[in-house]
Motif scaffolding. Structure first.
Motif, PDB file in Angstrom:
ATOM      1  N   LEU A 126      -9.034  -7.099  -9.249  1.00  0.00           N
ATOM      2  CA  LEU A 126      -7.929  -7.777  -8.582  1.00  0.00           C
ATOM      3  C   LEU A 126      -7.006  -6.787  -7.874  1.00  0.00           C
ATOM      4  O   LEU A 126      -6.311  -7.148  -6.916  1.00  0.00           O
ATOM      5  CB  LEU A 126      -7.135  -8.608  -9.597  1.00  0.00           C
ATOM      6  N   LEU A 127      -6.994  -5.514  -8.331  1.00  0.00           N
ATOM      7  CA  LEU A 127      -6.224  -4.497  -7.624  1.00  0.00           C
ATOM      8  C   LEU A 127      -6.771  -4.306  -6.212  1.00  0.00           C
ATOM      9  O   LEU A 127      -6.003  -4.163  -5.249  1.00  0.00           O
ATOM     10  CB  LEU A 127      -6.279  -3.175  -8.393  1.00  0.00           C
ATOM     11  N   ASP A 128      -8.105  -4.293  -6.079  1.00  0.00           N
ATOM     12  CA  ASP A 128      -8.719  -4.195  -4.757  1.00  0.00           C
ATOM     13  C   ASP A 128      -8.373  -5.401  -3.892  1.00  0.00           C
ATOM     14  O   ASP A 128      -8.078  -5.266  -2.701  1.00  0.00           O
ATOM     15  CB  ASP A 128     -10.242  -4.096  -4.891  1.00  0.00           C
ATOM     16  N   VAL A 129      -8.433  -6.578  -4.504  1.00  0.00           N
ATOM     17  CA  VAL A 129      -8.161  -7.807  -3.754  1.00  0.00           C
ATOM     18  C   VAL A 129      -6.719  -7.819  -3.265  1.00  0.00           C
ATOM     19  O   VAL A 129      -6.438  -8.134  -2.093  1.00  0.00           O
ATOM     20  CB  VAL A 129      -8.460  -9.043  -4.627  1.00  0.00           C
ATOM     21  N   LEU A 130      -5.792  -7.451  -4.152  1.00  0.00           N
ATOM     22  CA  LEU A 130      -4.377  -7.402  -3.761  1.00  0.00           C
ATOM     23  C   LEU A 130      -4.155  -6.348  -2.678  1.00  0.00           C
ATOM     24  O   LEU A 130      -3.453  -6.595  -1.689  1.00  0.00           O
ATOM     25  CB  LEU A 130      -3.518  -7.089  -4.983  1.00  0.00           C
ATOM     26  N   GLY A 131      -4.748  -5.176  -2.853  1.00  0.00           N
ATOM     27  CA  GLY A 131      -4.607  -4.129  -1.854  1.00  0.00           C
ATOM     28  C   GLY A 131      -5.170  -4.557  -0.506  1.00  0.00           C
ATOM     29  O   GLY A 131      -4.584  -4.274   0.544  1.00  0.00           O
ATOM     30  N   THR A 132      -6.322  -5.250  -0.525  1.00  0.00           N
ATOM     31  CA  THR A 132      -6.922  -5.726   0.723  1.00  0.00           C
ATOM     32  C   THR A 132      -5.993  -6.708   1.429  1.00  0.00           C
ATOM     33  O   THR A 132      -5.803  -6.629   2.656  1.00  0.00           O
ATOM     34  CB  THR A 132      -8.274  -6.399   0.432  1.00  0.00           C
ATOM     35  N   ALA A 133      -5.423  -7.627   0.672  1.00  0.00           N
ATOM     36  CA  ALA A 133      -4.519  -8.616   1.269  1.00  0.00           C
ATOM     37  C   ALA A 133      -3.308  -7.941   1.913  1.00  0.00           C
ATOM     38  O   ALA A 133      -2.902  -8.289   3.035  1.00  0.00           O
ATOM     39  CB  ALA A 133      -4.066  -9.613   0.204  1.00  0.00           C
ATOM     40  N   LEU A 134      -2.740  -6.962   1.229  1.00  0.00           N
ATOM     41  CA  LEU A 134      -1.580  -6.262   1.784  1.00  0.00           C
ATOM     42  C   LEU A 134      -1.950  -5.463   3.034  1.00  0.00           C
ATOM     43  O   LEU A 134      -1.201  -5.440   4.025  1.00  0.00           O
ATOM     44  CB  LEU A 134      -0.985  -5.333   0.723  1.00  0.00           C
ATOM     45  N   LEU A 135      -3.097  -4.802   3.005  1.00  0.00           N
ATOM     46  CA  LEU A 135      -3.525  -4.003   4.152  1.00  0.00           C
ATOM     47  C   LEU A 135      -3.810  -4.881   5.374  1.00  0.00           C
ATOM     48  O   LEU A 135      -3.425  -4.543   6.498  1.00  0.00           O
ATOM     49  CB  LEU A 135      -4.765  -3.189   3.785  1.00  0.00           C
ATOM     50  N   VAL A 136      -4.496  -5.986   5.148  1.00  0.00           N
ATOM     51  CA  VAL A 136      -4.816  -6.877   6.270  1.00  0.00           C
ATOM     52  C   VAL A 136      -3.536  -7.478   6.846  1.00  0.00           C
ATOM     53  O   VAL A 136      -3.376  -7.576   8.077  1.00  0.00           O
ATOM     54  CB  VAL A 136      -5.796  -7.979   5.820  1.00  0.00           C
ATOM     55  N   ALA A 137      -2.608  -7.876   5.982  1.00  0.00           N
ATOM     56  CA  ALA A 137      -1.331  -8.402   6.476  1.00  0.00           C
ATOM     57  C   ALA A 137      -0.592  -7.341   7.290  1.00  0.00           C
ATOM     58  O   ALA A 137      -0.014  -7.632   8.349  1.00  0.00           O
ATOM     59  CB  ALA A 137      -0.472  -8.861   5.300  1.00  0.00           C
ATOM     60  N   GLY A 138      -0.621  -6.095   6.806  1.00  0.00           N
ATOM     61  CA  GLY A 138       0.000  -5.015   7.560  1.00  0.00           C
ATOM     62  C   GLY A 138      -0.677  -4.771   8.903  1.00  0.00           C
ATOM     63  O   GLY A 138      -0.019  -4.466   9.899  1.00  0.00           O
ATOM     64  N   ALA A 139      -2.018  -4.912   8.928  1.00  0.00           N
ATOM     65  CA  ALA A 139      -2.759  -4.714  10.178  1.00  0.00           C
ATOM     66  C   ALA A 139      -2.363  -5.759  11.216  1.00  0.00           C
ATOM     67  O   ALA A 139      -2.169  -5.443  12.398  1.00  0.00           O
ATOM     68  CB  ALA A 139      -4.260  -4.775   9.902  1.00  0.00           C
ATOM     69  N   PHE A 140      -2.209  -7.017  10.802  1.00  0.00           N
ATOM     70  CA  PHE A 140      -1.804  -8.058  11.745  1.00  0.00           C
ATOM     71  C   PHE A 140      -0.387  -7.828  12.261  1.00  0.00           C
ATOM     72  O   PHE A 140      -0.082  -8.082  13.426  1.00  0.00           O
ATOM     73  CB  PHE A 140      -1.907  -9.429  11.081  1.00  0.00           C
TER      74      PHE A 140
END
Length: 537
Positions: A246-260
């Motif tokens: 879930l750490l990966d999943v949370l990190g992915t969500a934050l990174l993708v939101a930052g990318a947008f």
């Protein structure tokens, strides 16, 4: 911009990406599945009893160098635990590379080539390319994780650990898809975006390596700073920490939101940090085709050199432990002997390491060779050839790196392995010379692959990248799966690496080395003849 506008064109772009990746994605998937399932099956054959696995675990647990290379062992008394230990780091790296390459290819590279400007003129949202490629990458890796879990369960391993292991690998791939989504917003060029993402991947690997190899009293917490370390810390088959992915999943969500968010702050075709304009006049050291080649390739060569120094040093450091490891299984001893020669088991292991080093450097060689086609399709060759620079001079400025640069990388790898192994064994002078030579004799096999790629570039330029990477992929499959599947030498000898003398530990005959060097030279000359006769572009 509304959500509907941002999502406009995503299904259509998804179909286009799927079509363009119809060959690459299956190869990525097959490579991971074959590696994981093949490793699990081979461990079942090599260590079939709890006693043999216990002896193996007792040896591995004492060696920090093995923890640096493969990961921290949590429970090696089960087949599932062995598989997770051996394939956790490798599988995470493979999916991370898959994410980086695929996301860059369908976002920043499309903008750099000017194709998205044409696509975006239609009913396509600004975020559509990134959304489309992330859907495909994340969905493919999720399916891979589930499939790995199902296959390991079918091999008799615990379902909980099997699915946790597969999904942990997929989650690590997700995280680096998010990292790449950020890097493609920061720079103007695909190579720069990929370089930044690979730098993050390298840092993550080193943090994991330092944490895993530091021992009980060392800074083991460093592994928790790395998404690759999270794959280990999930402890598949040894506690099953389902919350760690879930750490990966949370990190992915934050990174993708930052990318947008970053995507809204930049111009189409540009990055948050645009490239600085160079001086109006170039220095005297840049006034030749060779100087241009050095400028374009030097960063890549330096990066590969640093990575191979670390990688080879780790391989050399664990050489003295190999005899103890294979002593727990006669079958393992026989396989490594077949892969590495007829000498002692340590020499056989080192020969196998040098063979692996050659395959790794082959990636660099093909990447550098394919740069010829990249420069051509990018429209940067025609203005250069409009001056007094000829085609052969331009091509030679690039080819010196896959031909001579590969030799430098092999020498550095042999030097690092020799220092690490010689320092531990007490025979530094002898090991340095033997391992540098063992590394360099891989070079003619690399020249054959470079020659094949140049030949394709000369006569079938559109197939250059696909052919070059296919040659390397075939060699790796034959190298890794050939001994395990007991393939006939008529099949394995297709790879030029199969004819490389298995040094150290054996005499080095000159004939196969000279023959491969001659074959590589002839193929390269043929490719250059084709380049002179065809149209550019």
């Amino acid at each position: 911009m509304s959500t509907a506008e941002a999502m406009a064109g995503v299904p259509e772009l998804g179909k286009l990406i799927t079509r363009r990746e119809r060959i690459r994605l299956p190869i990525w998937c097959y490579a991971l599945l074959a590696s994981v399932v093949g490793t699990a099956y081979s461990f079942r054959q090599l260590y079939p009893t709890p006693e043999s696995r216990a002896r193996f675990a007792a040896t591995v647990g004492r060696d920090p160098a093995l923890a640096v290379l493969y990961g921290k062992p949590f429970d090696l008394t089960t087949l599932g635990g062995l598989t997770a230990w051996r394939m956790g780091v490798f599988g995470s790296l493979l999916l991370a590379v898959m994410s980086i390459v695929t996301v860059v290819r369908h976002t920043r590279a499309e903008e750099e080539a000017g194709r998205f400007e044409l696509v975006g003129a239609g009913a396509v949202g600004r975020r559509a390319p990134l959304i489309a490629v992330l859907r495909i990458v994340l969905g493919t890796q999720l399916a891979l994780g589930v499939l790995i879990g199902a296959l390991l369960t079918a091999l008799g391993m615990g379902a909980s650990g099997a699915f946790l292991f597969g999904l942990s690998l997929a989650a690590c791939g997700w995280f680096f898809a998010g990292v790449t989504a950020i890097t493609v917003q920061l720079t103007d060029f695909g190579r720069s975006a990929g370089g930044l993402a690979f730098t993050v991947l390298g840092a993550a690997y080193l943090l994991r390596a330092f944490g895993a190899g530091s021992g009980a009293n060392g800074p083991t917490w460093l592994s928790w700073l790395s998404p690759i370390g999270w794959t280990e810390q999930a402890q598949a088959f040894a506690g099953d920490r389902w919350w760690v992915p879930l750490l990966d999943v949370l990190g992915t969500a934050l990174l993708v939101a930052g990318a947008f968010r970053l995507a809204r702050s930049r111009d189409l075709g540009g990055g948050i940090f645009p490239a600085r304009p160079g001086p109006a006049r170039g220095a005297a050291s840049l006034r030749s085709a060779g100087a241009l080649g050095r400028r374009l390739h030097r960063g890549n060569l330096i990066g590969w050199g640093i990575g191979l120094l670390v990688f080879s040093a780790v391989l050399g450091a664990i050489a003295d432990s190999i005899a103890e490891l294979v002593g727990t299984s006669q079958q393992a001893n026989e396989i490594i002997q077949r892969m590495g020669g007829q000498g002692g088991i340590v020499d056989a292991y080192l020969a196998s390491c040098m063979n692996i080093l050659g395959l790794v450097v082959a990636f660099y060689a093909i990447q550098s060779t394919v740069r010829l086609r990249t420069e051509e399709t990018g429209g940067r060759v025609e203005p250069l050839l409009a001056t007094g620079t000829g085609r052969l001079r331009w091509a030679a400025g690039h080819l010196v790196f896959p031909i001579a640069g590969s030799g430098l990388l092999l020498a550095l790898g042999g030097l690092a392995a020799g220092l690490a192994h010689g320092g531990r064994s007490g025979a530094l002078g002898r090991q340095l010379g033997e391992l540098v030579l063992a590394g360099l004799i891989q070079l003619p096999a690399i020249w054959v692959l470079v020659g094949l790629t140049v030949a394709v570039y000369g006569f079938l330029p559109r197939a250059t990248a696909a052919a070059g990477w296919s040659f390397v992929g075939l060699c790796i499959l034959l190298q890794e799966l050939g001994p395990l599947l007991r393939l006939s030498h008529w099949i394995t000898d297709v790879s030029p690496f199969a004819t490389v003398p298995r040094a150290p530990g054996v005499a080095i005959p000159a004939e196969p080395v000279l023959v491969m060097a001659a074959v590589g030279a002839v193929l390269t000359v043929l490719g250059l003849i084709g380049l002179r006769r065809r149209d550019i572009g």
